[in-house]
Design a protein around this motif. Structure first.
Motif, PDB file in Angstrom:
ATOM      1  N   GLU A  35       0.826  -1.208   0.000  1.00 34.02           N
ATOM      2  CA  GLU A  35       0.000   0.000   0.000  1.00 34.02           C
ATOM      3  C   GLU A  35       0.865   1.264   0.000  1.00 34.02           C
ATOM      4  OE1 GLU A  35      -4.149   0.569   1.615  1.00 34.02           O
ATOM      5  OE2 GLU A  35      -3.290  -0.713   3.158  1.00 34.02           O
ATOM      6  N   TYR A  36       0.243   2.363  -0.394  1.00 30.00           N
ATOM      7  CA  TYR A  36       0.865   3.690  -0.349  1.00 30.00           C
ATOM      8  C   TYR A  36      -0.155   4.588   0.322  1.00 30.00           C
ATOM      9  CZ  TYR A  36       3.097   7.999  -2.169  1.00 30.00           C
ATOM     10  OH  TYR A  36       3.705   9.231  -2.302  1.00 30.00           O
ATOM     11  N   ILE A  37       0.119   4.959   1.573  1.00 29.00           N
ATOM     12  CA  ILE A  37      -0.844   5.691   2.387  1.00 29.00           C
ATOM     13  C   ILE A  37      -0.282   7.049   2.781  1.00 29.00           C
ATOM     14  CG2 ILE A  37      -2.076   5.710   4.608  1.00 29.00           C
ATOM     15  CD1 ILE A  37      -2.248   2.691   4.431  1.00 29.00           C
ATOM     16  N   ALA A  38      -1.118   8.066   2.678  1.00 30.95           N
ATOM     17  CA  ALA A  38      -0.770   9.402   3.165  1.00 30.95           C
ATOM     18  C   ALA A  38      -1.575   9.688   4.417  1.00 30.95           C
ATOM     19  CB  ALA A  38      -1.055  10.448   2.098  1.00 30.95           C
ATOM     20  N   GLU A 188       5.614   7.011  -6.498  1.00 29.59           N
ATOM     21  CA  GLU A 188       4.598   6.142  -7.103  1.00 29.59           C
ATOM     22  C   GLU A 188       5.256   4.964  -7.818  1.00 29.59           C
ATOM     23  OE1 GLU A 188       0.663   7.369  -8.694  1.00 29.59           O
ATOM     24  OE2 GLU A 188       1.664   9.322  -8.901  1.00 29.59           O
ATOM     25  N   GLU A 189       6.326   5.243  -8.547  1.00 25.19           N
ATOM     26  CA  GLU A 189       7.052   4.176  -9.250  1.00 25.19           C
ATOM     27  C   GLU A 189       7.613   3.160  -8.261  1.00 25.19           C
ATOM     28  OE1 GLU A 189      10.052   5.756 -11.820  1.00 25.19           O
ATOM     29  OE2 GLU A 189       8.675   7.153 -12.803  1.00 25.19           O
ATOM     30  N   ILE A 190       8.162   3.663  -7.162  1.00 27.74           N
ATOM     31  CA  ILE A 190       8.721   2.779  -6.130  1.00 27.74           C
ATOM     32  C   ILE A 190       7.617   1.920  -5.524  1.00 27.74           C
ATOM     33  CG2 ILE A 190       9.766   2.759  -3.827  1.00 27.74           C
ATOM     34  CD1 ILE A 190      11.273   5.341  -4.731  1.00 27.74           C
ATOM     35  N   ASN A 191       6.465   2.533  -5.267  1.00 25.75           N
ATOM     36  CA  ASN A 191       5.331   1.782  -4.736  1.00 25.75           C
ATOM     37  C   ASN A 191       4.853   0.729  -5.724  1.00 25.75           C
ATOM     38  OD1 ASN A 191       1.911   2.081  -4.656  1.00 25.75           O
ATOM     39  ND2 ASN A 191       2.967   1.339  -2.850  1.00 25.75           N
ATOM     40  N   ASP A 192       4.901   1.042  -7.020  1.00 22.17           N
ATOM     41  CA  ASP A 192       4.470   0.093  -8.047  1.00 22.17           C
ATOM     42  C   ASP A 192       5.341  -1.156  -8.084  1.00 22.17           C
ATOM     43  OD1 ASP A 192       2.337   1.653  -8.835  1.00 22.17           O
ATOM     44  OD2 ASP A 192       3.392   2.604 -10.505  1.00 22.17           O
ATOM     45  N   ALA A 210      -0.966   9.150  -3.365  1.00 28.06           N
ATOM     46  CA  ALA A 210      -1.091   7.924  -2.577  1.00 28.06           C
ATOM     47  C   ALA A 210      -2.332   7.144  -3.011  1.00 28.06           C
ATOM     48  CB  ALA A 210      -1.169   8.269  -1.094  1.00 28.06           C
ATOM     49  N   LYS A 211      -2.435   5.920  -2.549  1.00 25.01           N
ATOM     50  CA  LYS A 211      -3.595   5.090  -2.870  1.00 25.01           C
ATOM     51  C   LYS A 211      -4.713   5.245  -1.839  1.00 25.01           C
ATOM     52  CE  LYS A 211      -0.938   1.535  -5.309  1.00 25.01           C
ATOM     53  NZ  LYS A 211      -0.419   0.139  -5.270  1.00 25.01           N
ATOM     54  N   ARG A 212      -4.308   5.697  -0.642  1.00 23.93           N
ATOM     55  CA  ARG A 212      -5.296   5.908   0.422  1.00 23.93           C
ATOM     56  C   ARG A 212      -4.811   7.064   1.293  1.00 23.93           C
ATOM     57  NH1 ARG A 212      -6.616   2.392   5.537  1.00 23.93           N
ATOM     58  NH2 ARG A 212      -4.880   1.081   4.848  1.00 23.93           N
ATOM     59  N   VAL A 213      -5.759   7.862   1.778  1.00 19.57           N
ATOM     60  CA  VAL A 213      -5.425   8.981   2.655  1.00 19.57           C
ATOM     61  C   VAL A 213      -6.181   8.835   3.966  1.00 19.57           C
ATOM     62  CG1 VAL A 213      -5.369  11.481   2.942  1.00 19.57           C
ATOM     63  CG2 VAL A 213      -5.089  10.494   0.653  1.00 19.57           C
ATOM     64  N   LEU A 214      -5.450   8.890   5.073  1.00 23.66           N
ATOM     65  CA  LEU A 214      -6.046   8.900   6.401  1.00 23.66           C
ATOM     66  C   LEU A 214      -5.997  10.328   6.928  1.00 23.66           C
ATOM     67  CD1 LEU A 214      -4.333   5.770   8.034  1.00 23.66           C
ATOM     68  CD2 LEU A 214      -6.599   5.888   6.986  1.00 23.66           C
ATOM     69  N   PHE A 215      -7.123  10.822   7.410  1.00 25.91           N
ATOM     70  CA  PHE A 215      -7.201  12.170   7.964  1.00 25.91           C
ATOM     71  C   PHE A 215      -7.262  12.076   9.483  1.00 25.91           C
ATOM     72  CE2 PHE A 215      -8.956  12.242   3.731  1.00 25.91           C
ATOM     73  CZ  PHE A 215      -8.422  13.388   3.170  1.00 25.91           C
ATOM     74  N   ILE A 216      -6.416  12.838  10.153  1.00 25.48           N
ATOM     75  CA  ILE A 216      -6.360  12.787  11.612  1.00 25.48           C
ATOM     76  C   ILE A 216      -6.688  14.153  12.189  1.00 25.48           C
ATOM     77  CG2 ILE A 216      -3.855  13.203  11.665  1.00 25.48           C
ATOM     78  CD1 ILE A 216      -3.725  11.249  14.044  1.00 25.48           C
TER      79      ILE A 216
END
Length: 252
Positions: A35-38, A188-192, A210-216
């Motif tokens: 995954e790639y999460i922000a 993104e390339e590294i995540n791929d 990112a593929k998913r974003v978490l908001f805090i």
């Protein structure tokens, strides 16, 4: 499941005061391998405390952080540096390169500290350098590099240990727009290739890659968004709208 964060709480209390500051409140989420999460939130929301806890730089007051089945909050203090070096990669906003070392030696540093064989270090760099376009930088000193070049070197240093998880702290903060876009495309390339990335950022542009974003907010996970098949520009608009809502909504 690569990473599981369960009921994380972090309370700060000064030695000379009874006043407590709750930085994290019952934070739970999981991260799949690849995954790639922000993670986004306003200043003081708890995102940096969360990153530091995942990085084993802070101990939570309660809760657990499980990476590949191992609860990292239970690792003894004298083993933490080795754990970070072996399992985690770090990308910092200010690069954290040593001007007294060449670019090559900066990249090798975590492997040197881990007493890896020179042959292994050279083989790994041989694979990484072309991907990051740093072949012609290896014999230079960090002070000779531009900001974008320094960040690519910092990424090489983070990846050369072949970590399970890369933690990025505002990786575009010290870069201009052009270098930021180049870096985000590179991540993104590294995540791929299968590398799992967790990035803290205040930038909707950065988060949109990112593929998913978490908001805090106020130390709690407020909301999350999935990119799915949307273009980065469309995803960025939704991220910006969510941030606007987050800034104007009380968490209940």
């Amino acid at each position: 499941m690569l990473l599981q964060v369960k009921h994380l709480q972090k309370i700060f209390q000064t030695r000379f005061s009874k006043e407590k500051t709750i930085a994290l409140q019952d934070v739970s989420f999981s991260v799949e391998d690849g995954e790639y999460i922000a993670i986004m939130g306003e200043s003081g929301s708890g995102k940096t405390t969360l990153l530091n806890t995942l990085a084993t730089l802070d101990k939570p007051t309660s809760g657990s952080v499980i990476l590949n089945g191992q609860d990292v909050t239970k690792i003894k203090e004298n083993k933490l540096a080795e754990f970070r070096r072996t399992h985690l990669g770090f990308i910092f906003q200010d690069f954290n390169l040593l001007d007294t070392l060449s670019v090559r030696d900066n990249i090798f540093l975590p492997l040197v500290l881990g007493r890896e064989k020179v042959r292994v270090m050279e083989q790994r760099l041989e694979k990484l350098a072309p991907k990051l376009n740093i072949n012609d930088l290896l014999n230079k000193q960090p002070f000779e590099l531009s900001g974008g070049q320094k960040q690519r070197v910092a990424i090489a240093r983070a990846l050369i240990t072949e970590p399970e998880l890369v933690l990025a702290d505002e990786p575009t903060a010290a870069l201009d727009f052009k270098n930021s876009e180049s870096l985000l495309a590179l991540l993104e390339e590294i995540n791929d290739t299968g590398q799992t990335i967790l990035m803290v950022t205040h930038s909707a542009i950065a988060a949109s890659h990112a593929k998913r974003v978490l908001f805090i907010k106020d130390g709690r996970i407020f909301h999350q968004l999935y990119r799915a098949n949307r273009e980065a520009s469309k995803f960025m608009q939704e991220i910006s709208m969510t941030m606007t809502s987050l800034l104007g909504t009380e968490v209940r």
